[in-house]
Design a protein around this motif. Structure first.
Motif, PDB file in Angstrom:
ATOM      1  N   ARG A  98       0.832  -1.206   0.000  1.00 44.72           N
ATOM      2  CA  ARG A  98       0.000   0.000   0.000  1.00 44.72           C
ATOM      3  C   ARG A  98       0.866   1.256   0.000  1.00 44.72           C
ATOM      4  N   LYS A  99       1.941   1.231   0.785  1.00 44.72           N
ATOM      5  CA  LYS A  99       2.838   2.400   0.858  1.00 44.72           C
ATOM      6  C   LYS A  99       3.561   2.610  -0.470  1.00 44.72           C
ATOM      7  N   ILE A 100       3.972   1.515  -1.100  1.00 48.12           N
ATOM      8  CA  ILE A 100       4.641   1.623  -2.394  1.00 48.12           C
ATOM      9  C   ILE A 100       3.700   2.236  -3.427  1.00 48.12           C
ATOM     10  N   GLU A 102       1.220   4.226  -2.803  1.00 50.97           N
ATOM     11  CA  GLU A 102       0.913   5.609  -2.449  1.00 50.97           C
ATOM     12  C   GLU A 102       2.059   6.559  -2.773  1.00 50.97           C
ATOM     13  N   SER A 103       3.263   6.154  -2.403  1.00 51.78           N
ATOM     14  CA  SER A 103       4.366   7.120  -2.514  1.00 51.78           C
ATOM     15  C   SER A 103       5.700   6.496  -2.899  1.00 51.78           C
ATOM     16  N   GLY A 104       5.713   5.216  -3.216  1.00 56.80           N
ATOM     17  CA  GLY A 104       6.974   4.561  -3.525  1.00 56.80           C
ATOM     18  C   GLY A 104       7.277   4.521  -5.018  1.00 56.80           C
ATOM     19  N   ASP A 105       8.359   3.849  -5.327  1.00 53.70           N
ATOM     20  CA  ASP A 105       8.809   3.685  -6.711  1.00 53.70           C
ATOM     21  C   ASP A 105       8.369   2.300  -7.185  1.00 53.70           C
ATOM     22  N   ARG A 106       7.167   2.212  -7.740  1.00 51.89           N
ATOM     23  CA  ARG A 106       6.637   0.921  -8.165  1.00 51.89           C
ATOM     24  C   ARG A 106       7.538   0.259  -9.198  1.00 51.89           C
ATOM     25  N   SER A 149      10.267   2.454   4.810  1.00 54.92           N
ATOM     26  CA  SER A 149      10.039   2.657   6.243  1.00 54.92           C
ATOM     27  C   SER A 149      11.027   1.817   7.036  1.00 54.92           C
TER      28      SER A 149
END
Length: 224
Positions: A98-100, A102-106, A149
């Motif tokens: 979920r974090k990836i 939202e704001s990560g580098d998929r 994180s």
């Protein structure tokens, strides 16, 4: 001029913890066994201070348990522990995905995961299941690290260590299947291209039911 990067020293407690961790995972100390500081300090040729610090680290990782007024013991594990570990692993990896999204580098994370999946494929084609198992753990660690994180990664590292202990105690070590690489490559590709819910559904299928996996392994061993 850029500052030179400092080289981290490996402390004595870290070395002792690494040695103890490896011995526990290898089955040198059976579950429930009490570890005596005096005996270990003599065997390792170290003082009790760094040994005590090392043992406390393994208590935090879940490999040892400390009982007040009794001592330190090797953790005993059962099928319920394995189920709980897979439950926690799935929760942590779901949070990471979920974090990836939202704001990560998929794309970057997927690329790293695909590289590991290719290494898995090479290992399985060479029938090196130990390497395949190690790469499986590396794949999932890389996935969680992709969330960026430190606390999530630290929590996951502890869960992975306990998972290794469970697999060694209950199944005689990690058992990888021949479709290992295919499953992981598919998950990596979905992280790059699919919607979030599709990725999470694939993750759920990937984990499956650890108790059922254990039953299949034991049935195969009985038929040999």
């Amino acid at each position: 001029m850029a500052a030179s990067q400092r080289i981290e020293r490996v402390t004595l407690p870290t070395q002792i913890a690494d040695r103890l961790r490896a011995d526990i995972l290898a089955g040198t100390y059976e579950g429930g066994r009490q570890l005596l500081e005096t005996d270990l300090a003599l065997a390792f040729g170290v003082s009790r201070g760094p040994l005590r610090e090392a043992m406390q680290r393994l208590v935090q990782e879940g490999l040892l348990r400390s009982e007040p007024h009794r001592g330190v013991f090797v953790t005993e594990v059962g099928e319920d522990d394995l189920r709980d570990l897979f439950f926690v692993r799935a929760a942590l990896e779901t949070t990471a995905i979920r974090k990836i999204f939202e704001s990560g580098d998929r794309a970057g994370t997927a690329g790293e995961l695909k590289h590991i999946a290719r290494q898995m494929d090479d290992a399985m084609k060479s029938d090196d299941r130990i390497a395949g198992g190690d790469l499986d753990f590396e794949f999932h660690k890389t996935l969680v690290d992709g969330a960026g994180s430190k606390r999530l990664s630290r929590s996951y590292a502890s869960v992975q260590t306990e998972t290794r202990l469970c697999l060694h105690r209950l199944m005689g070590g990690y058992r990888s299947s021949r479709d290992l690489a295919v499953e992981h490559f598919r998950l990596a590709e979905l992280i790059r291209t699919a919607e979030l819910e599709e990725v999470l559904a694939e993750l759920g299928r990937h984990f499956g039911d650890p108790a059922e996996v254990m039953k299949r392994v034991r049935k195969q061993e009985q038929g040999r």
